[in-house]
Design a protein around this motif. Sequence first.
Motif, PDB file in Angstrom:
ATOM      1  N   THR A  21       4.061  -4.048  -0.500  1.00 59.52           N
ATOM      2  CA  THR A  21       4.437  -2.939   0.286  1.00 59.52           C
ATOM      3  C   THR A  21       4.499  -1.642  -0.270  1.00 59.52           C
ATOM      4  O   THR A  21       5.183  -1.424  -1.184  1.00 59.52           O
ATOM      5  CB  THR A  21       5.575  -3.225   1.200  1.00 59.52           C
ATOM      6  OG1 THR A  21       5.458  -4.493   1.564  1.00 59.52           O
ATOM      7  CG2 THR A  21       5.676  -2.354   2.089  1.00 59.52           C
ATOM      8  N   VAL A  22       3.555  -0.638   0.063  1.00 53.71           N
ATOM      9  CA  VAL A  22       3.507   0.830  -0.626  1.00 53.71           C
ATOM     10  C   VAL A  22       3.878   1.806   0.730  1.00 53.71           C
ATOM     11  O   VAL A  22       3.063   1.636   2.001  1.00 53.71           O
ATOM     12  CB  VAL A  22       2.223   1.031  -0.986  1.00 53.71           C
ATOM     13  CG1 VAL A  22       2.180   2.520  -1.684  1.00 53.71           C
ATOM     14  CG2 VAL A  22       1.942  -0.106  -2.200  1.00 53.71           C
ATOM     15  N   ILE A  23       4.712   2.666   0.381  1.00 44.97           N
ATOM     16  CA  ILE A  23       5.041   3.721   1.477  1.00 44.97           C
ATOM     17  C   ILE A  23       4.806   5.086   0.785  1.00 44.97           C
ATOM     18  O   ILE A  23       5.348   5.080   0.044  1.00 44.97           O
ATOM     19  CB  ILE A  23       6.419   3.411   2.468  1.00 44.97           C
ATOM     20  CG1 ILE A  23       6.413   2.240   3.024  1.00 44.97           C
ATOM     21  CG2 ILE A  23       6.833   4.848   3.214  1.00 44.97           C
ATOM     22  CD1 ILE A  23       7.932   2.057   3.792  1.00 44.97           C
ATOM     23  N   ASP A  24       4.047   6.049   1.523  1.00 46.07           N
ATOM     24  CA  ASP A  24       4.132   7.331   1.239  1.00 46.07           C
ATOM     25  C   ASP A  24       4.724   8.172   2.153  1.00 46.07           C
ATOM     26  O   ASP A  24       4.473   8.182   3.632  1.00 46.07           O
ATOM     27  CB  ASP A  24       2.578   7.741   1.381  1.00 46.07           C
ATOM     28  CG  ASP A  24       2.294   9.225   0.826  1.00 46.07           C
ATOM     29  OD1 ASP A  24       3.226   9.940   0.571  1.00 46.07           O
ATOM     30  OD2 ASP A  24       1.133   9.622   0.811  1.00 46.07           O
ATOM     31  N   TYR A  25       6.026   8.738   1.723  1.00 46.38           N
ATOM     32  CA  TYR A  25       6.699   9.515   2.509  1.00 46.38           C
ATOM     33  C   TYR A  25       6.676  11.089   2.205  1.00 46.38           C
ATOM     34  O   TYR A  25       7.365  11.898   2.762  1.00 46.38           O
ATOM     35  CB  TYR A  25       8.367   9.106   2.472  1.00 46.38           C
ATOM     36  CG  TYR A  25       8.857   9.258   0.812  1.00 46.38           C
ATOM     37  CD1 TYR A  25       9.376  10.480   0.332  1.00 46.38           C
ATOM     38  CD2 TYR A  25       8.396   8.348  -0.149  1.00 46.38           C
ATOM     39  CE1 TYR A  25       9.831  10.675  -0.684  1.00 46.38           C
ATOM     40  CE2 TYR A  25       9.032   8.450  -1.578  1.00 46.38           C
ATOM     41  CZ  TYR A  25       9.545   9.484  -1.672  1.00 46.38           C
ATOM     42  OH  TYR A  25       9.951   9.870  -3.247  1.00 46.38           O
ATOM     43  N   GLY A  26       5.513  11.317   1.563  1.00 47.98           N
ATOM     44  CA  GLY A  26       5.409  12.925   1.301  1.00 47.98           C
ATOM     45  C   GLY A  26       5.897  13.638   0.025  1.00 47.98           C
ATOM     46  O   GLY A  26       5.845  14.590  -0.337  1.00 47.98           O
ATOM     47  N   GLY A  27       6.640  12.732  -0.794  1.00 47.27           N
ATOM     48  CA  GLY A  27       7.102  12.954  -1.927  1.00 47.27           C
ATOM     49  C   GLY A  27       6.419  12.934  -3.244  1.00 47.27           C
ATOM     50  O   GLY A  27       4.997  12.726  -2.885  1.00 47.27           O
ATOM     51  N   GLU A  28       7.032  13.238  -4.280  1.00 51.54           N
ATOM     52  CA  GLU A  28       5.791  13.216  -5.549  1.00 51.54           C
ATOM     53  C   GLU A  28       5.346  11.673  -5.799  1.00 51.54           C
ATOM     54  O   GLU A  28       4.434  11.774  -6.603  1.00 51.54           O
ATOM     55  CB  GLU A  28       6.738  13.616  -6.747  1.00 51.54           C
ATOM     56  CG  GLU A  28       7.141  15.408  -6.681  1.00 51.54           C
ATOM     57  CD  GLU A  28       7.873  15.800  -7.716  1.00 51.54           C
ATOM     58  OE1 GLU A  28       8.053  15.010  -8.727  1.00 51.54           O
ATOM     59  OE2 GLU A  28       8.230  16.904  -7.678  1.00 51.54           O
ATOM     60  N   ASP A  29       6.169  10.714  -5.603  1.00 51.07           N
ATOM     61  CA  ASP A  29       5.765   9.340  -5.999  1.00 51.07           C
ATOM     62  C   ASP A  29       5.691   8.593  -4.525  1.00 51.07           C
ATOM     63  O   ASP A  29       6.389   8.984  -3.630  1.00 51.07           O
ATOM     64  CB  ASP A  29       6.582   8.675  -6.895  1.00 51.07           C
ATOM     65  CG  ASP A  29       6.841   9.603  -8.091  1.00 51.07           C
ATOM     66  OD1 ASP A  29       5.636  10.021  -8.662  1.00 51.07           O
ATOM     67  OD2 ASP A  29       7.991   9.882  -8.545  1.00 51.07           O
ATOM     68  N   LEU A  30       4.818   7.564  -4.654  1.00 48.70           N
ATOM     69  CA  LEU A  30       5.043   6.470  -3.530  1.00 48.70           C
ATOM     70  C   LEU A  30       6.112   5.471  -4.043  1.00 48.70           C
ATOM     71  O   LEU A  30       6.665   5.455  -5.068  1.00 48.70           O
ATOM     72  CB  LEU A  30       3.721   5.838  -3.522  1.00 48.70           C
ATOM     73  CG  LEU A  30       2.710   6.370  -3.243  1.00 48.70           C
ATOM     74  CD1 LEU A  30       1.178   5.672  -3.251  1.00 48.70           C
ATOM     75  CD2 LEU A  30       2.475   7.373  -2.018  1.00 48.70           C
ATOM     76  N   VAL A  31       6.807   4.918  -3.013  1.00 45.90           N
ATOM     77  CA  VAL A  31       7.616   3.706  -3.239  1.00 45.90           C
ATOM     78  C   VAL A  31       6.935   2.642  -2.700  1.00 45.90           C
ATOM     79  O   VAL A  31       6.302   2.465  -1.778  1.00 45.90           O
ATOM     80  CB  VAL A  31       9.016   4.183  -2.199  1.00 45.90           C
ATOM     81  CG1 VAL A  31       9.666   5.261  -2.639  1.00 45.90           C
ATOM     82  CG2 VAL A  31       8.554   4.029  -0.987  1.00 45.90           C
ATOM     83  N   ALA A  32       7.301   1.569  -3.553  1.00 44.35           N
ATOM     84  CA  ALA A  32       6.843   0.152  -3.370  1.00 44.35           C
ATOM     85  C   ALA A  32       7.943  -0.994  -3.468  1.00 44.35           C
ATOM     86  O   ALA A  32       8.856  -0.673  -3.969  1.00 44.35           O
ATOM     87  CB  ALA A  32       5.604  -0.167  -4.239  1.00 44.35           C
ATOM     88  N   GLY A  33       7.615  -2.151  -2.814  1.00 42.54           N
ATOM     89  CA  GLY A  33       8.479  -3.227  -2.882  1.00 42.54           C
ATOM     90  C   GLY A  33       7.590  -4.549  -2.797  1.00 42.54           C
ATOM     91  O   GLY A  33       6.462  -4.336  -2.123  1.00 42.54           O
ATOM     92  N   GLU A  34       8.139  -5.627  -3.155  1.00 43.14           N
ATOM     93  CA  GLU A  34       7.226  -6.841  -3.056  1.00 43.14           C
ATOM     94  C   GLU A  34       8.028  -8.045  -2.647  1.00 43.14           C
ATOM     95  O   GLU A  34       9.449  -8.214  -2.891  1.00 43.14           O
ATOM     96  CB  GLU A  34       6.432  -6.980  -4.514  1.00 43.14           C
ATOM     97  CG  GLU A  34       7.235  -7.176  -5.635  1.00 43.14           C
ATOM     98  CD  GLU A  34       6.367  -7.242  -6.745  1.00 43.14           C
ATOM     99  OE1 GLU A  34       6.851  -8.052  -7.688  1.00 43.14           O
ATOM    100  OE2 GLU A  34       5.184  -6.526  -7.103  1.00 43.14           O
ATOM    101  N   LEU A  35       7.361  -8.915  -2.052  1.00 41.76           N
ATOM    102  CA  LEU A  35       7.995 -10.193  -1.553  1.00 41.76           C
ATOM    103  C   LEU A  35       7.215 -11.423  -1.463  1.00 41.76           C
ATOM    104  O   LEU A  35       5.972 -11.073  -1.358  1.00 41.76           O
ATOM    105  CB  LEU A  35       8.553 -10.038  -0.072  1.00 41.76           C
ATOM    106  CG  LEU A  35       9.213 -11.053   0.453  1.00 41.76           C
ATOM    107  CD1 LEU A  35      10.515 -11.538   0.042  1.00 41.76           C
ATOM    108  CD2 LEU A  35       9.128 -11.134   1.902  1.00 41.76           C
ATOM    109  N   GLU A  36       7.563 -12.397  -2.050  1.00 45.32           N
ATOM    110  CA  GLU A  36       6.490 -13.793  -2.156  1.00 45.32           C
ATOM    111  C   GLU A  36       6.666 -14.388  -0.804  1.00 45.32           C
ATOM    112  O   GLU A  36       7.717 -14.539  -0.118  1.00 45.32           O
ATOM    113  CB  GLU A  36       7.161 -14.705  -3.289  1.00 45.32           C
ATOM    114  CG  GLU A  36       7.064 -14.109  -4.645  1.00 45.32           C
ATOM    115  CD  GLU A  36       7.462 -15.089  -5.813  1.00 45.32           C
ATOM    116  OE1 GLU A  36       7.977 -16.036  -5.144  1.00 45.32           O
ATOM    117  OE2 GLU A  36       7.109 -14.778  -6.666  1.00 45.32           O
ATOM    118  N   MET A  37       5.657 -14.849  -0.280  1.00 46.15           N
ATOM    119  CA  MET A  37       5.480 -15.613   0.791  1.00 46.15           C
ATOM    120  C   MET A  37       4.405 -16.781   0.773  1.00 46.15           C
ATOM    121  O   MET A  37       3.485 -17.070  -0.147  1.00 46.15           O
ATOM    122  CB  MET A  37       4.581 -14.643   1.835  1.00 46.15           C
ATOM    123  CG  MET A  37       4.614 -15.377   3.341  1.00 46.15           C
ATOM    124  SD  MET A  37       3.742 -14.153   4.513  1.00 46.15           S
ATOM    125  CE  MET A  37       1.880 -14.193   3.633  1.00 46.15           C
TER     126      MET A  37
END
Length: 276
Positions: A257-273
Amino acid sequence: MINNQCIIKKFILTLMLLCLSVPAMAGYTVVPMQFTLHAKPGETITRTMNVENMGNTPISLEISTKDFIKALHGEERQVEPGTVQRGCAPWIRFSPKKLNLAPHGIQTINFSMTIPMDGKGTYWGNILVAQISKPTLSKTIQQGKTSFQIFAMQDMLIRVLETVPGTEDKKGTITDISVKKPQSGGQPTIGVIFKNQGNCLLKCSGYIDVMDDNGQKVKTVPLESGHAPFTVYPGGQRQVYGHIGGDLPPGDYLLLTVIDYGGEDLVAGELEMEIQ
Protein backbone atom coordinates in the motif's frame (compact mmCIF):
# COMPACT_ATOMS: atom_id res chain seq x y z
CA MET A 1 -59.44 0.87 21.51
CA ILE A 2 -56.60 -1.38 20.33
CA ASN A 3 -57.64 -0.97 16.69
CA ASN A 4 -57.67 2.84 17.00
CA GLN A 5 -54.14 2.84 18.41
CA CYS A 6 -52.93 0.72 15.50
CA ILE A 7 -54.48 3.13 13.00
CA ILE A 8 -52.79 6.11 14.67
CA LYS A 9 -49.40 4.37 14.66
CA LYS A 10 -49.75 3.47 10.98
CA PHE A 11 -50.70 7.06 10.12
CA ILE A 12 -47.68 8.47 11.98
CA LEU A 13 -45.36 5.94 10.36
CA THR A 14 -46.70 6.77 6.89
CA LEU A 15 -46.24 10.48 7.48
CA MET A 16 -42.65 9.96 8.68
CA LEU A 17 -41.80 7.89 5.61
CA LEU A 18 -43.23 10.58 3.33
CA CYS A 19 -41.16 13.25 5.07
CA LEU A 20 -37.99 11.23 4.66
CA SER A 21 -38.60 10.39 1.01
CA VAL A 22 -39.30 13.94 -0.22
CA PRO A 23 -36.26 16.23 -0.61
CA ALA A 24 -36.74 19.64 0.98
CA MET A 25 -36.66 22.60 -1.38
CA ALA A 26 -34.04 25.18 -0.48
CA GLY A 27 -35.62 28.09 1.36
CA TYR A 28 -32.44 30.15 1.10
CA THR A 29 -28.91 29.98 -0.28
CA VAL A 30 -25.53 31.16 1.02
CA VAL A 31 -22.64 32.08 -1.30
CA PRO A 32 -19.83 31.11 -1.01
CA MET A 33 -20.07 27.85 0.92
CA GLN A 34 -16.37 27.65 1.82
CA PHE A 35 -13.54 30.04 2.64
CA THR A 36 -9.95 28.87 2.17
CA LEU A 37 -7.77 31.45 3.90
CA HIS A 38 -4.01 32.01 4.20
CA ALA A 39 -3.50 34.70 6.85
CA LYS A 40 -0.29 35.35 8.79
CA PRO A 41 0.01 35.34 12.61
CA GLY A 42 -1.52 38.51 14.07
CA GLU A 43 -3.29 39.35 10.80
CA THR A 44 -7.03 40.10 10.69
CA ILE A 45 -8.74 38.90 7.56
CA THR A 46 -12.25 39.97 6.48
CA ARG A 47 -14.69 38.34 4.08
CA THR A 48 -18.36 38.57 3.08
CA MET A 49 -21.07 36.14 2.07
CA ASN A 50 -24.49 36.74 0.59
CA VAL A 51 -27.70 35.13 1.84
CA GLU A 52 -30.70 35.02 -0.52
CA ASN A 53 -34.28 34.06 0.32
CA MET A 54 -35.39 31.82 -2.56
CA GLY A 55 -38.97 31.50 -1.32
CA ASN A 56 -42.16 33.53 -1.40
CA THR A 57 -42.43 34.07 2.36
CA PRO A 58 -40.22 36.06 4.78
CA ILE A 59 -37.67 34.11 6.81
CA SER A 60 -35.57 34.86 9.89
CA LEU A 61 -32.04 33.52 10.26
CA GLU A 62 -29.49 33.32 13.06
CA ILE A 63 -25.74 33.11 12.52
CA SER A 64 -23.32 31.34 14.88
CA THR A 65 -20.10 29.31 14.76
CA LYS A 66 -19.26 25.67 15.35
CA ASP A 67 -16.12 23.62 15.60
CA PHE A 68 -16.27 20.14 14.09
CA ILE A 69 -14.63 16.75 14.44
CA LYS A 70 -13.97 14.33 11.58
CA ALA A 71 -14.44 10.64 12.35
CA LEU A 72 -12.57 7.65 10.91
CA HIS A 73 -14.77 7.30 7.84
CA GLY A 74 -15.11 11.01 7.14
CA GLU A 75 -18.27 11.62 9.15
CA GLU A 76 -18.50 15.13 10.58
CA ARG A 77 -19.79 16.03 14.04
CA GLN A 78 -20.53 19.63 15.05
CA VAL A 79 -19.31 20.71 18.51
CA GLU A 80 -19.25 23.95 20.47
CA PRO A 81 -16.53 26.55 19.72
CA GLY A 82 -13.37 25.93 21.72
CA THR A 83 -13.92 22.15 21.88
CA VAL A 84 -11.38 21.29 19.15
CA GLN A 85 -7.69 22.02 19.70
CA ARG A 86 -7.19 23.39 16.18
CA GLY A 87 -10.70 24.82 15.81
CA CYS A 88 -10.90 28.44 14.62
CA ALA A 89 -14.58 29.04 15.45
CA PRO A 90 -13.74 31.14 18.57
CA TRP A 91 -11.71 33.55 16.38
CA ILE A 92 -14.59 34.39 14.03
CA ARG A 93 -16.64 37.57 14.44
CA PHE A 94 -19.61 38.36 12.19
CA SER A 95 -22.31 40.94 11.65
CA PRO A 96 -25.28 40.82 11.72
CA LYS A 97 -25.95 37.92 14.08
CA LYS A 98 -29.62 37.79 13.10
CA LEU A 99 -31.34 38.87 9.92
CA ASN A 100 -34.79 38.98 8.39
CA LEU A 101 -35.14 38.38 4.67
CA ALA A 102 -38.14 39.41 2.61
CA PRO A 103 -39.20 37.09 -0.21
CA HIS A 104 -36.35 36.92 -2.77
CA GLY A 105 -34.38 39.38 -0.64
CA ILE A 106 -30.57 39.36 -0.42
CA GLN A 107 -28.39 40.45 2.50
CA THR A 108 -24.64 40.45 3.13
CA ILE A 109 -23.00 38.92 6.21
CA ASN A 110 -19.59 40.30 7.12
CA PHE A 111 -17.12 38.24 9.12
CA SER A 112 -13.57 38.72 10.30
CA MET A 113 -10.97 36.47 11.89
CA THR A 114 -7.74 37.37 13.69
CA ILE A 115 -4.97 34.78 13.69
CA PRO A 116 -3.13 34.28 17.01
CA MET A 117 0.56 35.23 17.07
CA ASP A 118 1.54 31.60 17.72
CA GLY A 119 -0.61 30.22 14.88
CA LYS A 120 0.95 27.41 12.82
CA GLY A 121 -0.53 25.01 10.30
CA THR A 122 -4.21 24.52 9.49
CA TYR A 123 -7.23 25.53 11.60
CA TRP A 124 -10.87 24.91 10.80
CA GLY A 125 -14.43 25.71 11.76
CA ASN A 126 -17.96 26.27 10.45
CA ILE A 127 -20.28 29.24 10.25
CA LEU A 128 -23.83 28.03 10.92
CA VAL A 129 -26.72 29.87 9.25
CA ALA A 130 -29.92 28.52 10.82
CA GLN A 131 -33.57 29.28 10.13
CA ILE A 132 -35.37 30.39 13.29
CA SER A 133 -38.68 31.47 11.74
CA LYS A 134 -41.60 29.12 11.16
CA PRO A 135 -40.88 26.13 8.91
CA THR A 136 -41.17 26.73 5.17
CA LEU A 137 -43.76 24.78 3.18
CA SER A 138 -41.74 22.52 0.93
CA LYS A 139 -44.30 20.34 -0.81
CA THR A 140 -47.90 19.13 -0.68
CA ILE A 141 -48.55 15.43 -1.37
CA GLN A 142 -51.95 14.06 -2.33
CA GLN A 143 -52.56 10.42 -1.38
CA GLY A 144 -56.09 9.36 -2.18
CA LYS A 145 -58.43 11.67 -0.30
CA THR A 146 -55.72 12.70 2.14
CA SER A 147 -53.17 15.45 1.54
CA PHE A 148 -49.92 15.96 3.42
CA GLN A 149 -47.98 19.20 3.72
CA ILE A 150 -44.22 18.82 4.13
CA PHE A 151 -42.49 21.64 6.00
CA ALA A 152 -38.73 22.15 6.04
CA MET A 153 -36.40 23.82 8.52
CA GLN A 154 -33.08 24.60 6.90
CA ASP A 155 -29.58 24.92 8.37
CA MET A 156 -26.48 25.62 6.28
CA LEU A 157 -22.82 25.17 7.24
CA ILE A 158 -20.14 27.34 5.64
CA ARG A 159 -16.65 25.84 5.93
CA VAL A 160 -13.73 28.03 7.07
CA LEU A 161 -10.20 26.69 6.54
CA GLU A 162 -7.20 28.78 7.61
CA THR A 163 -3.60 27.75 6.90
CA VAL A 164 -0.79 29.96 8.18
CA PRO A 165 1.58 30.26 5.19
CA GLY A 166 5.12 29.00 5.62
CA THR A 167 4.34 26.99 8.78
CA GLU A 168 3.02 23.77 7.24
CA ASP A 169 4.50 20.54 8.62
CA LYS A 170 3.37 17.56 6.53
CA LYS A 171 3.70 14.19 8.20
CA GLY A 172 1.70 11.01 7.92
CA THR A 173 1.82 7.27 8.39
CA ILE A 174 -0.19 4.12 7.67
CA THR A 175 -1.30 2.72 11.02
CA ASP A 176 -3.29 -0.33 9.89
CA ILE A 177 -3.99 -2.53 6.88
CA SER A 178 -6.73 -5.15 7.13
CA VAL A 179 -8.49 -7.61 4.85
CA LYS A 180 -12.27 -7.98 4.91
CA LYS A 181 -13.21 -11.30 3.39
CA PRO A 182 -16.49 -11.54 1.46
CA GLN A 183 -19.29 -13.59 3.02
CA SER A 184 -19.72 -15.76 -0.06
CA GLY A 185 -17.59 -15.71 -3.17
CA GLY A 186 -16.10 -12.58 -4.64
CA GLN A 187 -12.83 -10.88 -3.74
CA PRO A 188 -11.77 -9.26 -0.45
CA THR A 189 -11.83 -5.56 0.41
CA ILE A 190 -8.67 -3.97 1.79
CA GLY A 191 -9.04 -1.37 4.54
CA VAL A 192 -6.21 1.12 5.12
CA ILE A 193 -5.99 3.62 8.00
CA PHE A 194 -3.85 6.73 7.43
CA LYS A 195 -2.96 9.11 10.27
CA ASN A 196 -2.08 12.79 9.82
CA GLN A 197 0.86 13.40 12.18
CA GLY A 198 1.52 16.95 11.01
CA ASN A 199 -0.15 20.31 11.59
CA CYS A 200 -1.88 20.96 8.24
CA LEU A 201 -4.74 19.54 6.22
CA LEU A 202 -3.54 16.77 3.91
CA LYS A 203 -5.00 15.83 0.54
CA CYS A 204 -4.05 12.25 -0.12
CA SER A 205 -4.23 9.69 -2.90
CA GLY A 206 -3.05 6.11 -2.88
CA TYR A 207 -3.07 2.66 -4.34
CA ILE A 208 -2.40 -0.99 -3.52
CA ASP A 209 -0.05 -3.14 -5.60
CA VAL A 210 -1.08 -6.80 -5.38
CA MET A 211 2.04 -8.98 -5.69
CA ASP A 212 2.08 -12.76 -6.14
CA ASP A 213 4.46 -15.12 -4.30
CA ASN A 214 7.03 -14.65 -7.10
CA GLY A 215 7.16 -10.91 -6.46
CA GLN A 216 5.33 -10.10 -9.69
CA LYS A 217 2.68 -7.38 -9.69
CA VAL A 218 -0.71 -8.87 -10.48
CA LYS A 219 -2.77 -5.67 -10.39
CA THR A 220 -2.95 -2.16 -8.96
CA VAL A 221 -6.02 -1.22 -6.91
CA PRO A 222 -6.84 2.48 -6.27
CA LEU A 223 -7.78 3.49 -2.74
CA GLU A 224 -11.23 5.01 -2.17
CA SER A 225 -12.40 3.08 -5.26
CA GLY A 226 -10.64 5.67 -7.44
CA HIS A 227 -12.13 8.71 -5.67
CA ALA A 228 -9.17 10.94 -4.79
CA PRO A 229 -7.96 12.95 -3.13
CA PHE A 230 -9.25 12.14 0.33
CA THR A 231 -8.58 14.66 3.09
CA VAL A 232 -7.21 14.04 6.57
CA TYR A 233 -7.21 16.74 9.26
CA PRO A 234 -4.23 17.26 11.61
CA GLY A 235 -4.18 14.71 14.40
CA GLY A 236 -6.95 12.74 12.72
CA GLN A 237 -7.20 9.36 11.02
CA ARG A 238 -9.04 8.30 7.88
CA GLN A 239 -9.93 4.81 6.74
CA VAL A 240 -10.06 4.24 3.00
CA TYR A 241 -10.67 1.12 0.97
CA GLY A 242 -9.38 -0.76 -2.03
CA HIS A 243 -11.66 -3.26 -3.75
CA ILE A 244 -9.69 -6.10 -5.33
CA GLY A 245 -12.30 -6.96 -7.96
CA GLY A 246 -11.86 -9.59 -10.66
CA ASP A 247 -10.68 -13.11 -9.89
CA LEU A 248 -7.44 -13.91 -8.11
CA PRO A 249 -6.40 -17.58 -8.19
CA PRO A 250 -5.73 -19.28 -4.86
CA GLY A 251 -2.34 -18.49 -3.42
CA ASP A 252 -0.34 -16.14 -1.24
CA TYR A 253 -0.16 -12.44 -2.06
CA LEU A 254 1.59 -9.37 -0.73
CA LEU A 255 -0.41 -6.13 -0.53
CA LEU A 256 1.92 -3.15 -0.94
CA THR A 257 0.00 0.00 0.00
CA VAL A 258 1.34 3.41 -1.03
CA ILE A 259 -0.11 6.82 -0.06
CA ASP A 260 0.96 10.19 -1.41
CA TYR A 261 0.05 12.86 1.15
CA GLY A 262 1.87 15.78 -0.49
CA GLY A 263 5.03 15.49 1.61
CA GLU A 264 8.59 14.95 0.46
CA ASP A 265 8.24 11.16 0.59
CA LEU A 266 5.50 8.62 0.03
CA VAL A 267 4.42 6.35 2.87
CA ALA A 268 4.01 2.61 2.43
CA GLY A 269 2.86 -0.45 4.30
CA GLU A 270 2.46 -4.10 3.41
CA LEU A 271 0.34 -7.06 4.44
CA GLU A 272 0.30 -10.72 3.42
CA MET A 273 -2.98 -12.17 2.17
CA GLU A 274 -4.01 -15.70 1.33
CA ILE A 275 -6.68 -16.59 -1.23
CA GLN A 276 -8.04 -20.09 -0.69
